[in-house]
Structures are given as C-alpha cells and as structure tokens.
Design a protein around this motif. Structure first.
Motif, PDB file in Angstrom:
ATOM      1  N   LYS A 411       0.845  -1.195   0.000  1.00  0.00           N
ATOM      2  CA  LYS A 411       0.000   0.000   0.000  1.00  0.00           C
ATOM      3  C   LYS A 411       0.877   1.240   0.000  1.00  0.00           C
ATOM      4  CE  LYS A 411      -3.470   2.414   2.812  1.00  0.00           C
ATOM      5  NZ  LYS A 411      -4.233   2.379   4.098  1.00  0.00           N
ATOM      6  N   LYS A 412       0.557   2.181  -0.884  1.00  0.00           N
ATOM      7  CA  LYS A 412       1.261   3.460  -0.881  1.00  0.00           C
ATOM      8  C   LYS A 412       0.721   4.339   0.246  1.00  0.00           C
ATOM      9  CE  LYS A 412       2.587   3.671  -5.755  1.00  0.00           C
ATOM     10  NZ  LYS A 412       2.545   4.482  -6.996  1.00  0.00           N
ATOM     11  N   VAL A 413       1.612   5.001   0.951  1.00  0.00           N
ATOM     12  CA  VAL A 413       1.228   5.844   2.083  1.00  0.00           C
ATOM     13  C   VAL A 413       1.959   7.174   1.991  1.00  0.00           C
ATOM     14  CG1 VAL A 413       0.769   3.870   3.592  1.00  0.00           C
ATOM     15  CG2 VAL A 413       3.063   4.877   3.536  1.00  0.00           C
ATOM     16  N   SER A 414       1.591   8.066   2.882  1.00  0.00           N
ATOM     17  CA  SER A 414       2.268   9.360   2.933  1.00  0.00           C
ATOM     18  C   SER A 414       3.667   9.193   3.521  1.00  0.00           C
ATOM     19  CB  SER A 414       1.470  10.334   3.793  1.00  0.00           C
ATOM     20  OG  SER A 414       1.526   9.938   5.156  1.00  0.00           O
ATOM     21  N   GLN A 415       4.493  10.179   3.288  1.00  0.00           N
ATOM     22  CA  GLN A 415       5.846  10.127   3.842  1.00  0.00           C
ATOM     23  C   GLN A 415       5.808  10.078   5.364  1.00  0.00           C
ATOM     24  OE1 GLN A 415       8.396  13.317   2.570  1.00  0.00           O
ATOM     25  NE2 GLN A 415      10.194  12.518   3.633  1.00  0.00           N
ATOM     26  N   LYS A 416       4.857  10.771   5.973  1.00  0.00           N
ATOM     27  CA  LYS A 416       4.746  10.786   7.426  1.00  0.00           C
ATOM     28  C   LYS A 416       4.403   9.400   7.966  1.00  0.00           C
ATOM     29  CE  LYS A 416       2.379  13.175  11.213  1.00  0.00           C
ATOM     30  NZ  LYS A 416       1.364  14.211  11.559  1.00  0.00           N
ATOM     31  N   GLU A 417       3.433   8.711   7.338  1.00  0.00           N
ATOM     32  CA  GLU A 417       3.077   7.350   7.764  1.00  0.00           C
ATOM     33  C   GLU A 417       4.258   6.399   7.588  1.00  0.00           C
ATOM     34  OE1 GLU A 417      -1.396   6.241   6.792  1.00  0.00           O
ATOM     35  OE2 GLU A 417      -0.493   7.351   5.124  1.00  0.00           O
ATOM     36  N   TRP A 418       4.907   6.544   6.454  1.00  0.00           N
ATOM     37  CA  TRP A 418       6.051   5.687   6.162  1.00  0.00           C
ATOM     38  C   TRP A 418       7.167   5.886   7.176  1.00  0.00           C
ATOM     39  CZ3 TRP A 418      10.848   7.652   4.296  1.00  0.00           C
ATOM     40  CH2 TRP A 418      11.762   6.670   3.902  1.00  0.00           C
ATOM     41  N   GLN A 419       7.480   7.162   7.460  1.00  0.00           N
ATOM     42  CA  GLN A 419       8.557   7.482   8.381  1.00  0.00           C
ATOM     43  C   GLN A 419       8.253   6.989   9.787  1.00  0.00           C
ATOM     44  OE1 GLN A 419      11.450   9.104   7.265  1.00  0.00           O
ATOM     45  NE2 GLN A 419      12.236   8.409   9.245  1.00  0.00           N
ATOM     46  N   ALA A 420       7.006   7.120  10.213  1.00  0.00           N
ATOM     47  CA  ALA A 420       6.631   6.739  11.580  1.00  0.00           C
ATOM     48  C   ALA A 420       6.786   5.254  11.820  1.00  0.00           C
ATOM     49  CB  ALA A 420       5.199   7.176  11.863  1.00  0.00           C
ATOM     50  N   ALA A 421       6.631   4.452  10.801  1.00  0.00           N
ATOM     51  CA  ALA A 421       6.630   3.008  10.985  1.00  0.00           C
ATOM     52  C   ALA A 421       7.946   2.318  10.600  1.00  0.00           C
ATOM     53  CB  ALA A 421       5.484   2.386  10.189  1.00  0.00           C
TER      54      ALA A 421
END
Length: 427
Positions: A411-421
């Motif tokens: 799933k493509k996500v925002s940079q913020k979601e990606w960075q947080a996880a």
C-alpha cells in the motif's frame, strides 16, 4: 526493537524506498493446527487459475485455502489427554500435544516432473530416508501416485537446484558420507535418480546441517556449499572424480545456503544461518578470491543487531525480492520446537517470521529487519513466491504449529506514515 503497527490484516512493515513510500502488509491464514510437515510449497494443482498451497499430505485450494485434498496417506495419529480422557489426534505430536514429535515430511517442493502440464509434489522425507515425488492426477479422485526416486537423502537442508544448467532441477542432497546431488533421467523421471558424488568420503551424516549451491568463483558453474567451505564444480562432471575443496568459515551448519553478490562488487558472497539450533544470521563477504569476512545480521544478543533483533533456531532460509526493488531479500524465522519445548536455545520464545530487506547506499550494505508474524515461525523450510497471483510474493510455512500461508499486499502511504513506521536502530 522494531516499531510496528498491528492492524486487523496483520503486522505492517515498511519498504524503505524513499520515492514511493510503500507499506508491506501480511495476512496470515492458519490452514490447520495439526503438525504434518516441516515445510510447504505452492502451485495451481487443479488448474482453476487460483494458487494453492501444499503442506504435508494435503493441498489447500485457493483463494481461501479452506478446502483440502489428500495427496498421500494421512492415517497417522497420536494419543493425548483432553479433559481427562484419552483421544486420538490426526498428525504428529507438536504444539497441539504439548510434547515433541517428528513428521515423515521435512521439506516439500513442486515441479512438473513428467512434463504433462500439471504441477507435481516432491517430498523429502525423514533425513536419511527416501525422497518421493507424487504425480498430479489431473483432477481425478484418489491419492496421487508416488514415485520413489532416491532411497537415501541425507542432510536437513535439501532442495531442488539446477546443477548442470540444463533448465531442469536436480535434488541437492548427499548420501553415504559423500556430498553430491541426485540427477534424473528425464526420459523417465519416475526411475531412481542417479547420485552424482562430488566429494571424498567425510563425516557428513543424515542430520548434518547447512547445504547449498551457487557459483562461488564466477566461472559460470554452480559449486556446492557446506559449513566447512565450498566444492568447486569442474568443467567436466563424471560422477566419480572429487571436486576441488576450498575451506571457508561458513558457520557451524545452519539452513539452506546461498551465493549472492550482496555488496554489488562483482563477486559472490555467501548467505547462511550460523547454527540451526542456536543463533546467528550472516552474509559472508568475499573480499578477494576465497577470502572471507563475516557480516553479522543478527546473533545471540540484541546489541549484535543494529536494530536489536534476536531470535534463535534459524533452520530455514529463502531468498526472494520481497519489495520489488530488484535485490534479493532474506526470509527466515524461528523454527518452533525443533527438539521440543525443553531443548535448544529459547524453545518457547515467540515463533517469529521475518524478512530482511537488502539495502545499498554507496558501498554500505544493510539488512533491515521486518517482522511478518510472531506466532508461526519456520520449519526446516520456508517458501516465498506469488501464491495468489497478485504480483507480490507470499510465504508458506509448515511446522509443529501446523500450516500457514502469509499473503502479502503493498500500500502506498504518505511520507509521514512511512517514516513513523520504519524500524528504529539502537542508539
């Protein structure tokens, strides 16, 4: 520790591709809690266009894997107490019994052996015993016909491998204290396969750990790997002349072993677990011809991993490009109860399953750990492949917890979601 987000569909882990910001998700299907096999595989066995899974004597029909079909005799049972009464339970002793047992199926692979267009099933049985492939009956009712092709298959890490570059697989096993592999007569692959000896007699036995193949020296021919080093395939193989042995520090004997140019410097490195019933996962860098440097990915202490990851009994490894970046990643985990609940290192720790993402930044190489699951683990085999045909690689496991398929989505996500996880390194 990994920072992760647990959602209803499974454990979410991250691709570190900065451009796309993708999240990798895994949905676990626990096909059965009964212990039948230490491995499993996949294929479209009924040619309905849906991928199926095989573990032990059963294949489970996709896409939901709820309907099972029997391949070979499934009459094995064991006795246990339940509510003060003795009952008989299908399969072999494992987690359901609370005690230890062993199956007659250590690894399973699929291939169209008789070239009739239908996937067959190959079973490596108990180490030191026979190997059989079962002929797909093309949707006819009844058990599949078994063809016993190898009377003795030693070692705990056999697999299918094309050793002579003819486009067809050999069985990478050894026997009678000789390393080697089994080769079919493809005019009649149901006959006993010929054993190609590549070594002098040694101390190898039915329970020896760590075996593999790959082109170590870049001559275009696959060599054979073992814990003590590698055996160089000559230009002409006659089945009697020993291959040249090169001593090398490849661990104490772990799981399936692989060659791969991890650091993209043009030569082959080695990927292996260091001890099947202990700790350690490493890529062993070839710094010069047959000169080696161990690069530890995880080991016995959390601080030995940049991400604080530690688990024991890495008895199975597969290589596959999980995130689709063109680099092969490592799939491995903890073998659950290799010798029961009271032996080996941390036998009752969570049965984790991981993929380790290969990343390169200039000359720097790193394997980033992503947890797929914490209650399945691996057996003596773990198999990655596109089971359901959606373009992403899934994972099949068979062990003393039963049978599993972990379906993979992206799933493509925002940079913020990606960075947080993203997994966090130790400070």
């Amino acid at each position: 520790m990994l920072k992760h987000i647990l959602l209803a569909t499974g454990l979410w882990t991250l691709s570190l591709t900065a451009v796309d910001h993708k999240i990798h998700t895994w949905t676990k299907h626990h096909l059965t809690p009964h212990f039948w096999s230490e491995g499993g595989h996949f294929g479209d066995f009924n040619k309905d266009g849906q991928g199926d899974v095989v573990v032990g004597p059963y294949w489970y029909a996709g896409p939901d894997f709820k309907k099972r079909h029997t391949i070979y005799d499934d009459s094995t049972t064991f006795e246990m107490l339940k509510d003060g009464k003795k009952i008989r339970v299908a399969g072999y002793k494992g987690e359901l019994s609370g005690g230890n047992g062993y199956s007659n199926n250590f690894l399973t692979y699929t291939y169209d052996f008789n070239s009739d267009g239908w996937k067959d099933v190959l079973v490596f049985g108990w180490p030191g015993k026979d190997t059989t492939w079962y002929e797909n009956p093309k949707n006819k009712k009844g058990l599949w016909k078994g063809h016993n092709i190898f009377p003795v298959s030693d070692g705990e890490s056999p697999r299918l491998e094309d050793m002579n570059d003819d486009g067809k697989p050999e069985i990478l096993v050894f026997r009678d204290k000789h390393l080697g592999y089994g080769q079919a007569d493809w005019n009649d692959p149901t006959k006993e396969w010929k054993f190609i000896k590549i070594s002098t007699p040694g101390k190898w036995h039915r329970y020896s750990h760590g075996y593999g193949a790959g082109d170590v020296n870049g001559d275009g021919r696959k060599d054979i790997l073992e814990a003590a080093g590698w055996w160089e395939q000559p230009e002409n193989v006659d089945g009697t002349t020993p291959w040249k042995f090169h001593a090398a520090p490849f661990g104490a004997g772990g799981a399936q072993m692989y060659t791969y140019d991890v650091d993209a410097d043009g030569d082959a490195d080695i990927i292996t677990s260091l001890a099947a019933h202990g700790y350690g996962l490493a890529w062993i860098e070839q710094t010069a011809p047959n000169q080696w440097k161990q690069n530890t990915i995880i080991n016995a202490k959390p601080e030995e991993s940049p991400y604080g990851i530690k688990f024991s009994q890495l008895h199975a490894i597969d290589l596959a490009d999980i995130d689709g970046d063109g680099l092969l990643d490592i799939i491995t985990g903890k073998r659950f109860w290799a010798h029961g609940p009271k032996k080996d290192q941390e036998p009752n720790a969570p049965a984790v399953l991981y993929w380790f993402q290969l990343t390169r930044k200039g000359k720097a190489v790193e394997y980033i750990p992503h947890q797929i699951d914490d209650n399945s683990g691996v057996g003596t085999q773990v198999a990655a492949g596109d089971v359901n045909g959606d373009g992403t690689l899934d994972i099949v496991v068979g062990n003393k917890k039963g049978a599993f398929v972990h379906l993979h989505t992206v799933k493509k996500v925002s940079q913020k979601e990606w960075q947080a996880a993203q997994p966090k390194k130790l400070k």
